[in-house]
Scaffold this active site. Structure first.
Site, PDB file in Angstrom:
ATOM      1  N   CYS A   1     -41.380  96.473 -17.547  1.00 17.28           N
ATOM      2  CA  CYS A   1     -42.427  97.021 -16.700  1.00 17.28           C
ATOM      3  C   CYS A   1     -41.864  98.121 -15.815  1.00 17.28           C
ATOM      4  CB  CYS A   1     -43.029  95.915 -15.844  1.00 17.28           C
ATOM      5  SG  CYS A   1     -43.494  94.444 -16.791  1.00 17.28           S
TER       6      CYS A   1
ATOM      7  N   ARG B   1     -42.964 102.577 -19.687  1.00 21.75           N
ATOM      8  CA  ARG B   1     -42.266 101.298 -19.604  1.00 21.75           C
ATOM      9  C   ARG B   1     -43.231 100.122 -19.731  1.00 21.75           C
ATOM     10  NH1 ARG B   1     -36.956 101.702 -17.378  1.00 21.75           N
ATOM     11  NH2 ARG B   1     -37.054  99.473 -17.014  1.00 21.75           N
TER      12      ARG B   1
ATOM     13  N   TRP C   1     -46.035  95.518 -18.822  1.00 16.21           N
ATOM     14  CA  TRP C   1     -45.976  95.190 -20.250  1.00 16.21           C
ATOM     15  C   TRP C   1     -45.961  93.679 -20.314  1.00 16.21           C
ATOM     16  CZ3 TRP C   1     -42.753  92.582 -23.656  1.00 16.21           C
ATOM     17  CH2 TRP C   1     -42.942  92.863 -25.017  1.00 16.21           C
TER      18      TRP C   1
ATOM     19  N   ASN D   1     -39.976  92.881 -12.659  1.00 14.59           N
ATOM     20  CA  ASN D   1     -39.650  93.233 -14.039  1.00 14.59           C
ATOM     21  C   ASN D   1     -38.624  92.220 -14.503  1.00 14.59           C
ATOM     22  OD1 ASN D   1     -39.158  94.441 -16.470  1.00 14.59           O
ATOM     23  ND2 ASN D   1     -38.076  96.215 -15.643  1.00 14.59           N
ATOM     24  N   GLY D   2     -38.910  91.494 -15.591  1.00  8.89           N
ATOM     25  CA  GLY D   2     -38.010  90.465 -16.080  1.00  8.89           C
ATOM     26  C   GLY D   2     -38.777  89.218 -16.461  1.00  8.89           C
TER      27      GLY D   2
ATOM     28  N   GLU E   1     -34.651 103.861 -40.352  1.00 10.30           N
ATOM     29  CA  GLU E   1     -35.176 104.477 -39.133  1.00 10.30           C
ATOM     30  C   GLU E   1     -36.527 105.127 -39.384  1.00 10.30           C
ATOM     31  OE1 GLU E   1     -35.715 106.162 -35.325  1.00 10.30           O
ATOM     32  OE2 GLU E   1     -34.768 104.361 -36.128  1.00 10.30           O
TER      33      GLU E   1
ATOM     34  N   LYS F   1     -40.057 104.319 -37.522  1.00 14.35           N
ATOM     35  CA  LYS F   1     -40.856 105.329 -36.841  1.00 14.35           C
ATOM     36  C   LYS F   1     -42.311 105.279 -37.293  1.00 14.35           C
ATOM     37  CE  LYS F   1     -38.271 107.022 -33.965  1.00 14.35           C
ATOM     38  NZ  LYS F   1     -37.904 105.614 -33.845  1.00 14.35           N
TER      39      LYS F   1
ATOM     40  N   GLU G   1     -44.058 102.083 -35.989  1.00 15.29           N
ATOM     41  CA  GLU G   1     -44.214 102.099 -34.535  1.00 15.29           C
ATOM     42  C   GLU G   1     -45.401 102.936 -34.094  1.00 15.29           C
ATOM     43  OE1 GLU G   1     -40.078 101.887 -32.106  1.00 15.29           O
ATOM     44  OE2 GLU G   1     -40.273 103.599 -33.442  1.00 15.29           O
TER      45      GLU G   1
ATOM     46  N   HIS H   1     -34.116  94.487 -58.000  1.00  8.19           N
ATOM     47  CA  HIS H   1     -33.881  93.091 -57.648  1.00  8.19           C
ATOM     48  C   HIS H   1     -35.052  92.490 -56.877  1.00  8.19           C
ATOM     49  CE1 HIS H   1     -29.822  93.262 -59.185  1.00  8.19           C
ATOM     50  NE2 HIS H   1     -29.586  94.356 -58.465  1.00  8.19           N
TER      51      HIS H   1
ATOM     52  N   LYS I   1     -40.997 101.311 -23.662  1.00  5.65           N
ATOM     53  CA  LYS I   1     -39.828 102.147 -23.924  1.00  5.65           C
ATOM     54  C   LYS I   1     -38.515 101.390 -23.761  1.00  5.65           C
ATOM     55  CE  LYS I   1     -37.691 106.092 -24.625  1.00  5.65           C
ATOM     56  NZ  LYS I   1     -37.659 106.677 -25.978  1.00  5.65           N
TER      57      LYS I   1
END
Length: 605
Positions: free
Chosen positions: A2, A27, A75, A101-102, A482, A486, A489, A505, A600
């Site tokens: 947050c 955030r 968040w 935050n936490g 990656e 992307k 996301e 396979h 983020k």
């Protein structure tokens, strides 16, 4: 994950707090709130709202005046997004307000105990527990009330506390989540990220874990949670407020993709040693004898940083001939790993505050390991905890999905690999070859970005896909991973990455016209092997988009990327796939800078 911002001084506080929240919204952005006080006010005044900061701003009344306040953008961890679960949280008597935050690990036990004592909870959050503990403390000083409450807490926190009986101060504390003080002229700021501060001051103090601070308008002091005074001297941050503006782009992601030529030039600047075909990495503190004693390299990161670590491990093996691998830090820290004194551990994090990476660093340090940091934010927790390291100098990255920081991190790994290689067995000629390749990168990235219109058209063709496969072999596989991340996301299209050699396979069962495949096809010694994989897909009527150094006959579409040295090609091949993800998301109308369910800086477990 947050965002926290606070202010004490003489200015009207609400506009400052709302501005700070806007800069921190990456955030967390499912709810927000603000609480203020003033020496002339009777108690605390609070406004909260589910949704974005703009939704909060619409609810703040015109006569919401004060000179001290704290604010938060959330968040969600405990409790769904709602007005009730938004921070700040206040005590029943409206005297104490907390932003946090936490995660409070023992919140359930504390909640049950407080409920039995008659406390009524208004939210589902773990943070509200902390608010009531502070309010019920019999201590006379606010600092002592907060200290007593924190002694009962298990977990992580970055907090800011207001109390109506102490309108001249804000008390803050840190354990595992960032807290940064901003030192002004007869005014003080606090935030979870310097992004909220640089518009007003570039003098900052970063709290350590287990440290608290009291902020008054004309002074601040720091001390441990046990009450021992600590010495904190402000440092000057390099980034300016303009670095956080969009600069004429429609989104931060677009801006940051196009900043990559300049960002890569910045990470290279001053680090090339032409005389010895080597590099200077002043932050390493690793002499030649120590470098030659390294027997293995282990790279730890999460998400995009982990993928950069995969590329970095390959470059270190190729150029320095040291066994190297990368592992998610979130897995490493829980598997009781064997810590080898001859292994160099490298922690990778854009923010330098990623909790899983930080916890892994702390565990490694406890066991006597040598840990280097590769981070973007100067003075961040991982940078401070590491023995030495390399800053990637990407500049501020605001979009939740990482682009320029990923690229700069891979370039930093190329520098590290070259450094280790030249100390060991890499020849002068090969060192010169890699340096020439590094110098080409900014111009070649510019060439790729000039293909944006073509890539946009390709993205629009593939935007109707419900799922996509990304494949690559050896150097190309981390690029595929990656690129897959992307796309999922930012566009919410399911995407899966596989080594091209593993298609037969199992994953070939998925190939059909409705499942496009993005293939990474560098022009190296595995070119024909990669082309064979395209044949396998085409034989099953699969659609193929190739990222290659030349047109691929079996591909329906090819994005041609400039050729560099084989070892450096992965750095370039990811760039067009950033644009592919961006324009796919744009075609689908996604919120590009703030994808759903993400934030983020992941500073919680």
């Amino acid at each position: 994950m947050c965002g926290i911002v606070g202010y004490i001084g003489k200015r009207d506080v609400a506009p400052l707090l709302l501005e700070g929240l806007q800069r921190l919204e990456y955030r967390g952005y499912d709810s927000a709130g603000v609480v203020i006080t003033s020496p002339k006010a009777n108690g605390l005044k609070m406004v909260k709202a589910k949704g974005r900061v703009r939704d909060l701003e619409a609810k703040v009344p015109a006569r919401f005046k004060g000179t001290t306040g704290i604010a938060h953008t959330r968040w969600a961890t405990h409790g769904a997004p709602s007005d009730e679960n938004a921070h700040p949280h206040m005590s029943g008597d409206d005297k104490v307000a907390v932003v946090h935050n936490g995660i409070v690990d023992n919140a359930s036990d504390l909640r049950a105990k407080l409920t039995a004592e008659g406390v009524t909870f208004l939210s589902e959050t773990d943070t509200e527990v902390l608010t009531h503990l502070i309010a019920r403390s019999p201590a006379e000083k606010l600092e002592d009330k907060v200290r007593e409450a924190l002694r009962l807490i298990e977990g992580t926190y970055g907090i800011a506390v207001l109390h109506a009986d102490f309108p001249d101060r804000i008390v803050v504390a840190r354990n595992g989540s960032p807290v940064v003080l901003g030192i002004g002229e007869k005014e003080m700021f606090v935030a979870s990220d310097i992004a909220a501060l640089v518009a007003h001051t570039r003098q900052i103090v970063t709290l350590e874990d287990g440290e608290m601070a009291t902020l008054k308008a004309d002074d601040f002091r720091t001390y441990t949670t046990e009450g021992t005074r600590t010495t904190a001297s402000p440092t000057t941050v390099e980034w300016e407020a303009a670095s956080y503006d969009m600069g004429g782009h429609d989104t931060y992601m677009h801006k940051e993709i196009f900043e990559q030529p300049e960002a890569v030039d910045r990470v290279l600047r001053g680090r090339i040693d032409e005389r010895f075909s080597a590099v200077h990495l002043g932050g390493l503190n690793l002499d030649a004898r120590e470098a030659r004693s390294v027997r293995r390299v282990k790279i730890l990161g999460c998400g995009t940083s982990y993928h950069a670590g995969l590329i970095g491990a390959q470059m270190i093996e190729e150029l320095a001939r040291i066994p190297a691998d990368a592992e998610p830090a979130s897995e490493f820290r829980y598997r009781n790993p064997v810590v080898d004194p001859d292994t160099l551990y490298i922690a990778v994090s854009q923010s330098g505050e990623t909790y899983d990476v930080l916890a892994a660093v702390q565990e490694l340090k406890r066991k006597g390991a040598r840990v280097f940091g590769v981070v973007n934010v100067v003075g961040s927790a991982i940078a401070r905890e590491s023995d030495a390291g390399v800053y990637v100098h990407a500049g501020p990255e605001v979009c939740v999905v990482s682009t320029k920081c990923f690229t700069n991190t891979t370039v930093a790994f190329a520098l590290l690999a070259l450094h280790l290689g030249r100390i060991r067995d890499l020849s002068v000629a090969d060192g010169k070859r890699i340096i020439e390749g590094l110098r080409k990168l900014p111009g070649q990235i510019t060439q790729i970005l000039e293909q944006e219109e073509q890539i946009k058209k390709i993205a629009e063709e593939y935007a109707d896909a419900r799922s996509m496969m990304f494949i690559g072999r050896v150097r190309g596989y981390p690029v595929a991973r990656e690129a897959s991340l992307k796309l999922k996301e930012v566009s919410y299209i399911h995407a899966e990455a596989y080594p091209a050699s593993e298609l037969k396979h199992g994953p070939l069962a998925l190939i059909e016209p409705a499942l496009p495949t993005v293939a990474i096809v560098p022009d190296d010694d595995l070119l024909e092997k990669n082309r064979a994989a395209l044949e396998e897909i085409k034989a099953r009527s699969g659609r193929i988009l190739a990222v290659a150094h030349q047109e691929q006959e079996k591909a329906d579409r090819t994005i041609v990327v400039p050729k560099n040295e084989d070892e450096l090609d992965p750095i370039l091949m990811g760039i067009p796939l950033q644009l592919l993800a961006y324009h796919t998301a744009l075609a689908l109308g996604r919120d590009i800078d703030k994808p759903r369910n993400l934030a983020k800086s992941v500073t919680v477990e």
